[in-house]
Design a protein around this motif. Structure first.
Motif, short mmCIF file in Angstrom:
data_model
loop_
_atom_site.label_atom_id
_atom_site.label_comp_id
_atom_site.label_asym_id
_atom_site.label_seq_id
_atom_site.Cartn_x
_atom_site.Cartn_y
_atom_site.Cartn_z
N ARG A 192 16.98 -13.71 4.00
CA ARG A 192 15.95 -14.06 4.21
C ARG A 192 15.93 -15.15 5.32
O ARG A 192 16.82 -16.10 5.92
CB ARG A 192 16.05 -15.88 2.34
CG ARG A 192 15.70 -15.01 1.56
CD ARG A 192 16.61 -15.81 0.73
NE ARG A 192 16.62 -17.29 0.51
CZ ARG A 192 16.80 -18.26 0.11
NH1 ARG A 192 17.85 -18.10 -1.00
NH2 ARG A 192 16.64 -19.54 1.11
N GLN A 193 14.40 -15.03 5.40
CA GLN A 193 13.83 -16.05 6.82
C GLN A 193 13.44 -17.16 5.51
O GLN A 193 12.22 -17.34 5.15
CB GLN A 193 12.32 -15.50 7.44
CG GLN A 193 13.23 -14.26 8.30
CD GLN A 193 13.84 -12.92 7.61
OE1 GLN A 193 13.20 -12.50 6.71
NE2 GLN A 193 14.56 -12.78 7.69
N ALA A 194 13.55 -18.57 5.59
CA ALA A 194 13.15 -19.96 4.86
C ALA A 194 12.42 -20.51 5.39
O ALA A 194 12.68 -20.64 7.46
CB ALA A 194 14.46 -20.55 4.92
N VAL A 195 10.89 -20.95 5.54
CA VAL A 195 10.47 -21.55 5.85
C VAL A 195 9.71 -23.14 5.58
O VAL A 195 9.38 -22.77 4.44
CB VAL A 195 8.82 -20.97 6.62
CG1 VAL A 195 7.98 -21.66 7.47
CG2 VAL A 195 9.33 -19.68 7.19
N ILE A 196 10.55 -23.85 6.22
CA ILE A 196 10.57 -24.90 5.66
C ILE A 196 9.10 -25.96 5.95
O ILE A 196 9.06 -26.31 7.53
CB ILE A 196 11.26 -26.62 6.41
CG1 ILE A 196 12.64 -25.28 6.17
CG2 ILE A 196 11.27 -27.75 5.60
CD1 ILE A 196 13.29 -25.51 4.15
N PRO A 197 7.93 -26.52 5.42
CA PRO A 197 6.96 -26.75 5.43
C PRO A 197 6.68 -27.93 6.17
O PRO A 197 7.95 -29.23 5.70
CB PRO A 197 6.43 -26.98 4.38
CG PRO A 197 7.60 -27.43 3.18
CD PRO A 197 8.39 -26.37 3.74
N GLY A 198 6.00 -28.38 7.22
CA GLY A 198 6.14 -30.14 7.88
C GLY A 198 4.01 -30.22 7.16
O GLY A 198 3.78 -29.28 7.03
N GLU A 199 4.71 -30.89 8.32
CA GLU A 199 3.31 -31.96 8.19
C GLU A 199 2.56 -32.14 9.41
O GLU A 199 3.71 -33.09 10.63
CB GLU A 199 2.50 -32.70 6.81
CG GLU A 199 3.43 -33.74 7.08
CD GLU A 199 2.99 -34.71 5.84
OE1 GLU A 199 3.28 -34.60 4.88
OE2 GLU A 199 3.92 -35.77 5.89
N LEU A 200 1.43 -32.35 9.46
CA LEU A 200 0.61 -32.99 10.78
C LEU A 200 0.49 -34.50 11.13
O LEU A 200 -0.55 -35.18 10.26
CB LEU A 200 -0.40 -32.06 11.64
CG LEU A 200 -0.86 -32.48 13.06
CD1 LEU A 200 0.03 -32.43 13.90
CD2 LEU A 200 -2.11 -31.82 13.18
N VAL A 201 1.43 -35.19 12.38
CA VAL A 201 1.17 -36.24 11.78
C VAL A 201 0.70 -36.97 12.37
O VAL A 201 0.58 -36.69 14.23
CB VAL A 201 2.51 -37.14 11.88
CG1 VAL A 201 2.50 -39.15 11.68
CG2 VAL A 201 3.76 -37.04 11.01
#
Lengths: 355, 355
Positions: free
Chosen positions: B319-328
């Motif tokens: 599995r290729q897990a991609v953890i969402p981030g955000e632009l601060v």
DNA sequence: TTGAAAGCGTTACCAT
DNA sequence: ATGGTAACGCTTTCAA
């Protein structure tokens, strides 16, 4: 490809090489007595089969795990990651592995004892100012060599590697006094940490001996947030210090941020700032932090050597190694007219006293 | 006190409790069938003797070491120490220990293979953008679960946990374009690092699709010094970028230092700057670095869960897990009139496009 | 539920 | 120098 492939053992190699399993063991034991021809045959078979001795089985019979537990915490402080990195390399060079032990956030390191005992670590390095001394005591009484790194303990007979905490504190007082400061502040780490205490004692001792008022103090708990709060405390009222010594760089940076951005102070015009450790961020131009160095590689080398020595010779006397550092003067403090030398592009405080 | 004290074994406990050694084993094995009374007797004897099961012997019979190797490097970048800290805790919570593997400086991780094999680690986490893919391949073919952390590899069928590198790059381009920038720069990490490549691709893809000139680029090799050199490169000539995106915060800070202190540029008036990771220093007021976050705890949680799953069920699909981030958004970039929201005291870029 | 006994993969100690 | 064999401390059958 073949999924259910059983790991290759010494017996497999022995069979293929046409020798006994003992011979295989000898071939992989440095000092063992084995004929060149036999060793060759074994090595060939081992290579062909992709054999590697099983460290776990070896540990069981030799009763040495060749694992060193390193208890760390507080990796936000740049000093420790770099220590860890150097330790891992240093230990590996001597055939040891580094098992990383991080205490739970509750700050009691004692549950770590379970792991330490279960894994039969050959030695334990406590690389954190904040870890409980109880752990060290328990290990010692279980016969596991314990080395304190960057801290000491009240109990005697525990080996340690530290920087020149007391002397560093003195040097810093000297530099600040030479810079014309009169109102001093100190931001402590964790209160019962030997490291913070020694740095403070060096600082206050020198000041007292030279007739200065004792520094105002606040506690930063070695944390960025708490150090920022400590800075607000010290800087709030009218009679604020004009020079603050922080028990480490990490806290000094927090103080710098608060001083500049919340109080509008200029460094060093309005406030001189000194840290300890001389970590990478201290040399970043935005901080240009004057700091007493704790030379990483020498400290780690000493620690690795000491812990190995303790393992090899448990009866050896304990030792408290103190690795000399120096006070690197940067732009966060006023530069006195004299008392320093320039070396490798850095200004080093030489002090006003001989010795 | 008594120096030559032999470690307590299950047999000692059995003798004292008046049961068989097997019973002792059962008492310490969670699911085992054992009478309450027997367990009590064993526990009492164990306590009295200070017995703890020997993890090494256990590993030998169970053929599971309960050790996870974590290969790291580049601990200067604050992101990794915090990852290590969280991983150690996360693994421990699941009964695994963390063996720290640091490659030698020569950057070839392959000698680490020896340790990985010798210690029969149950799994391997490659937590560094710079480690060779060959190691991963060899372990996989030896049947050791491998998890890539904060990187991927060309080879398919390798599990990984990453942040939203491509999307992050896009978001950053969006923000900078919305801020009115036109001349873009990019500071890459190591050239063959998937992480740097994906971030760059997101950045350039968005720019190209929206009719902007491609960014000028330089390579910072994920190192502070090299990033500083890259900054000098980009900023030297007349046609310098007015916005630079760095493949991580660590390099962005180096660029900030050079821009300010060597070129006298104001940030963001003369130059906007964006990093990636949203590590602690990004929020330090002196940098106030706009950065796309890689949420530490979720990434580590995913990694720990994944590696454990791979160990328990080796046949499970990768599995290729991609953890969402955000632009601060912080003060290192111009703040566009719209496109962002405020949350928990932080400004988050929402973007100009839906989705 | 329990105890005896057979491994697990090495090293270390014997004789040879 | 070599091979056989007994540990090392545990888990895991297998009978009872």
């Amino acid at each position: 490809m073949s999924e259910g492939r059983r790991p290759v053992t010494a017996t497999d190699v022995a069979k293929r090489a046409g020798v006994s399993q003992s011979a295989v063991s000898r071939a992989f034991t440095p000092g063992a007595s084995i004929a060149e021809e036999t060793r060759r045959k074994v090595e060939e078979a081992a290579r062909a089969l992709g054999y590697r001795p099983n460290a776990i089985a070896r540990s069981l019979t030799t009763r040495r795990s060749r694992i060193i537990g390193v208890a760390a915490a507080y990796l936000q402080n740049q000093f420790y990651p770099e220590v860890l990195e150097a330790m891992s390399r240093g230990l590996r060079a001597r055939g040891y592995q580094l098992l990383l032990l991080m205490p739970e956030h509750g700050r009691h390191a004692d549950p770590l004892l379970e792991e330490v005992m279960a894994w039969q670590v050959d030695g334990l390095i406590l690389a954190s100012t904040t870890l409980s001394s109880a752990l060290a005591e328990q290990c010692r009484s279980a016969g596991i060599p314990v080395l304190l790194f960057n801290r000491t303990t009240r109990a005697p007979h525990v080996s340690s590697v530290t920087g020149q905490n007391f002397r560093g504190g003195q040097r810093i007082a000297e530099l600040l006094a030479a810079g014309g400061h009169r109102r001093f502040g100190f931001v402590a780490g964790i209160e019962n940490s030997s490291t913070s205490r020694d740095r403070e004692r060096g600082f206050t001792t020198w000041l007292a001996r030279h007739g200065f008022a004792p520094p105002r103090r606040a506690t930063g708990h070695y944390s960025f947030q708490a150090a920022a709060a400590a800075a607000r405390d010290l800087l709030r009222d009218g009679d604020r210090p004009d020079a603050i010594f922080c028990a480490n760089d990490h806290m000094a940076i927090a103080v710098a941020e608060v001083a500049r951005h919340e109080f509008g102070l200029r460094i060093p015009e309005d406030l001189s700032l000194v840290g300890f450790d001389d970590t990478a961020p201290a040399s970043w131009r935005s901080y240009a932090l004057t700091s007493f160095s704790q030379p990483l590689q020498p400290m780690v080398d000493a620690a690795v050597a000491l812990v190995c020595e303790m393992i090899e010779n448990p009866a050896a006397p304990t030792r408290q190694a103190v690795i000399p550092g120096e006070l690197v003067i940067r732009a966060s403090t006023r530069l006195p007219a004299s008392g320093w030398v320039e070396r490798d592009g850095q200004r080093i405080w030489r002090g006003t006293e001989s010795g």
